[in-house]
Enzyme design. Structure first.
Site, PDB file in Angstrom:
ATOM      1  N   CYS A 377      20.933  42.351  42.721  1.00 37.18           N
ATOM      2  CA  CYS A 377      20.169  43.290  41.903  1.00 37.18           C
ATOM      3  C   CYS A 377      20.355  44.734  42.397  1.00 37.18           C
ATOM      4  O   CYS A 377      21.383  45.327  42.125  1.00 37.18           O
ATOM      5  CB  CYS A 377      18.708  42.871  41.855  1.00 37.18           C
ATOM      6  SG  CYS A 377      17.879  43.496  40.379  1.00 37.18           S
ATOM      7  N   HIS A 533      19.109  37.747  40.086  1.00 33.82           N
ATOM      8  CA  HIS A 533      18.577  37.276  41.373  1.00 33.82           C
ATOM      9  C   HIS A 533      18.913  35.797  41.536  1.00 33.82           C
ATOM     10  O   HIS A 533      18.042  34.940  41.341  1.00 33.82           O
ATOM     11  CB  HIS A 533      17.056  37.456  41.411  1.00 33.82           C
ATOM     12  CG  HIS A 533      16.613  38.864  41.619  1.00 33.82           C
ATOM     13  ND1 HIS A 533      16.658  39.480  42.845  1.00 33.82           N
ATOM     14  CD2 HIS A 533      16.130  39.773  40.751  1.00 33.82           C
ATOM     15  CE1 HIS A 533      16.205  40.714  42.725  1.00 33.82           C
ATOM     16  NE2 HIS A 533      15.876  40.928  41.469  1.00 33.82           N
ATOM     17  N   GLU A 535      19.156  34.064  44.014  1.00 39.90           N
ATOM     18  CA  GLU A 535      18.333  33.396  45.041  1.00 39.90           C
ATOM     19  C   GLU A 535      17.111  32.713  44.423  1.00 39.90           C
ATOM     20  O   GLU A 535      16.556  31.786  45.000  1.00 39.90           O
ATOM     21  CB  GLU A 535      17.911  34.405  46.123  1.00 39.90           C
ATOM     22  CG  GLU A 535      16.872  35.453  45.714  1.00 39.90           C
ATOM     23  CD  GLU A 535      17.470  36.686  45.035  1.00 39.90           C
ATOM     24  OE1 GLU A 535      18.631  36.617  44.559  1.00 39.90           O
ATOM     25  OE2 GLU A 535      16.777  37.724  44.973  1.00 39.90           O
TER      26      GLU A 535
HETATM   27  N1  GLN Z   1      15.091  48.976  41.342  1.00 36.62           N
HETATM   28  C1  GLN Z   1      16.095  48.354  40.549  1.00 36.62           C
HETATM   29  C2  GLN Z   1      15.694  48.260  39.093  1.00 36.62           C
HETATM   30  O1  GLN Z   1      14.547  48.334  38.768  1.00 36.62           O
HETATM   31  C3  GLN Z   1      16.451  46.989  41.093  1.00 36.62           C
HETATM   32  C4  GLN Z   1      15.344  46.008  41.035  1.00 36.62           C
HETATM   33  C5  GLN Z   1      15.572  44.804  41.896  1.00 36.62           C
HETATM   34  O2  GLN Z   1      16.372  44.842  42.815  1.00 36.62           O
HETATM   35  N2  GLN Z   1      14.862  43.748  41.645  1.00 36.62           N
HETATM   36  O3  GLN Z   1      16.533  48.087  38.231  1.00 36.62           O
END
Ligand code: GLN
Length: 559
Positions: A377, A533, A535
């Site tokens: 992410c 994600h 994970e």
């Molecule tokens: N801050 C980033 C976004 O909002 C990544 C979010 C995250 O890593 N879950 O897109």
């Protein structure tokens, strides 16, 4: 219907979630269709806005719920998707009751704590349990907490409604250092406390540093009227995945089935045992740096906010027979020295500006030194920023932090519109989305052998259209979970790809815009990052393919 209610006594944080997951797994291994429900007695509607210092990682469900991290435990053990519905909070209960009252659904009656609050709780639990053989319901907090009361009332009610209900109390047995003896008194009090709500526990699972001996069991049995062989020992173990095995040693499968009025059935734990054995006896061990913004509370640091990443590494390691030694590196005070000698680097998800340059530094280090890299992410967004800055020479950043000449990560205006129209909550992309993989990518190779492409074919048949997008018949699709606001800016994708950053997966959004889901650097031995994600979809018996690839690359590098 059949239910197992799990309560906690003495102190919180003794691992009710792991016991609940283990019980559910034990039942499901006998062929029963089992689900898990978590009740959080706080007034927050969900975990989405909760501070990770207080509450650990926010777990995301396939259907876009931001939930308690115990749902992650359930999925990791059960190897099954759990819906957002299965995380019930006091906030949801009260909101529903007040909304119903405002719209006149109570027809002028007085709305009261009893029976209306427990009734709504019962309704929700029943809805979660429908279609399953057994629902394991974990009640958060500790017996004696004020907020617990309506949930205990509801549990009793479900029992009185002629369902088969088993009550399990998980307690803590302290061994005070000055005494050097395991004490049962707090457990006896917790049992009495539960009794005062009309609930007599069928099982006591005793959490402690060591195994509970027969003397202590006899004490609990005698003073609290609990069957001696229903006092189950659950000492601290090296890995949480050993907990079900520890319970099985004490015939928990047979005892639970009997208590639920079910016939004895066999279960096969051989593959699970093999994985646990791999954790105990790894063929080799790798060192992995997780570069994140760590959250301190007083003089303790909470790694719970990355629990899914940590577990995904355990799952991949167990599959490969590789031990993973994690170095938690604070992205606010990083140095080259902290990265030298590691076999792999992960930049996990995150929000905000704190520690961002440290993360970008770590990504650059991984890229230039060909150290295996996995970006999750934010870890992908910042990999794009790093590439744009150092390979293309752009003044690049994410607009989450700063407006620059090249906003390579941005909120898409169309995205805002889409979110508004579909009204699926807030401004985040939440839950599962389809990604179409490039056939000539490493990412595709990693997913190919995992069974997840077949699984996605099934899923597509019944999924909400906005999660699928414009998938074409010959597309290779996988689903991963999301929780973010920003995206790779489509404007720059061609230039980035032209400069060697391979786009190995995209989400074809319904409005025709392609969102970047996976990237990789074919020049490096393993440099893979994703907007998702993965994970959050890693399970003990079904590890996330990217983590398996990453850990394998770390092990190969070590050779
Ligand atoms: N801050 C980033 C976004 O909002 C990544 C979010 C995250 O890593 N879950 O897109």
């Amino acid at each position: 219907m059949k239910f197992v209610f799990v309560y906690g006594g003495v102190i919180s944080g003794v691992g009710k979630g792991i016991i609940s997951s283990s019980i559910a797994k034990i039942l499901s291994k006998t062929g029963l269709n089992v689900t898990c429900v978590k009740i959080d007695p706080y007034i927050n509607f969900d975990a989405g806005t909760m501070n990770p210092i207080e509450h650990g990682e926010v777990f995301v469900t396939y259907d876009g719920g931001e939930t308690d991290q115990d749902l992650g435990n359930y999925e990791r053990f059960l190897n099954k998707d759990i819906s957002r519905k299965n995380n019930i909070t006091t906030g949801q209960i009260y909101k529903k009751i007040i909304d119903d009252e405002r719209s006149g659904k109570y027809l002028g009656k007085t709305v009261e704590f009893i029976p209306h609050v427990p009734n709504e709780i019962v309704r929700r639990i029943m809805e979660c349990a429908r279609g399953y053989d057994v629902a394991v319901v974990e009640i958060g907090g500790t017996i004696g907490d004020f907020e617990n009361i309506p949930f205990l009332f509801a549990a009793k009610k479900i029992e009185l409604m002629n369902n088969d209900v088993v009550h399990v109390l998980v307690t803590y047995l302290p061994i005070p250092r000055i005494l050097g003896e395991m004490k049962t008194k707090p457990t006896q009090h917790a049992i009495m406390n539960l009794n005062s709500y009309g609930i007599v526990p069928d099982f006591i699972v005793t959490r402690s540093e060591r195994d509970v001996d027969d003397r202590r069991k006899e004490k609990i049995s005698k003073y609290s009227n609990i069957k001696f062989d229903h006092i189950i020992s659950s000492p601290n173990l090296d890995t949480i995945y050993e907990v079900p095995l520890k319970l099985l040693e004490q015939d928990m499968d047979k005892k639970l089935l009997r208590a639920l009025k079910l016939d004895e059935r066999p279960s096969d734990w051989s593959s699970w045992r093999l994985l646990v054995d791999n954790i105990h006896h790894p063929k080799k061990t790798v060192d992995v740096a997780i570069v994140g913004k760590y959250i301190g509370t007083g003089s303790f640091v909470l790694y719970d906010s990355y629990i899914s990443v940590k577990e995904a590494l355990v799952h991949a390691g167990a599959k490969l027979g590789v031990g993973v030694n994690i170095h938690w590196i604070n992205s606010r005070d990083y140095s080259v020295d902290s990265l030298k000698g590691v076999d792999g680097i992960i930049v996990p998800g995150g929000f905000g500006s704190s520690g961002v340059e440290g993360k970008i530094f770590a990504i650059k280090f991984a890229r230039e030194n060909d150290v295996p890299y996995l970006g999750l992410c934010y870890g992908m967004q910042l990999a794009v920023v790093e590439y744009a800055r150092n390979i293309l020479g752009w003044g690049a950043h994410t607009t989450e932090i700063k407006q620059t000449s090249h906003p390579v990560i941005d909120i898409l205006p169309e995205q805002k519109e889409l979110i508004k129209n579909e009204k699926y909550g807030g401004t985040m992309r939440l839950g599962e989305y389809a990604a179409v993989l490039a056939r000539d990518s490493l990412v595709y190779k990693l997913y190919e052998s995992s069974g997840r492409i077949e699984e996605a074919k099934e899923k597509i048949k019944s999924y909400e259209p906005f999660r699928i997008g414009n998938v074409r018949p010959d597309d290779i699709v996988v689903f991963e979970k999301h929780r973010h606001r920003y995206e790779v800016n489509p404007k720059y994708v061609d230039d980035l790809a032209g400069a060697g950053l391979k786009i190995s997966g995209i989400h074809r959004r319904a409005d025709g815009i392609n969102l970047v889901e996976f990237i990789e650097l074919p020049k490096n031995r393993f440099f893979v990052a994703t907007q998702a994600h993965p994970e959050l979809k890693s399970r003990f018996e079904n590890p996330a393919p990217l983590f398996v690839g990453f850990v394998k690359a770390c092990a190969d590098k070590k050779n």
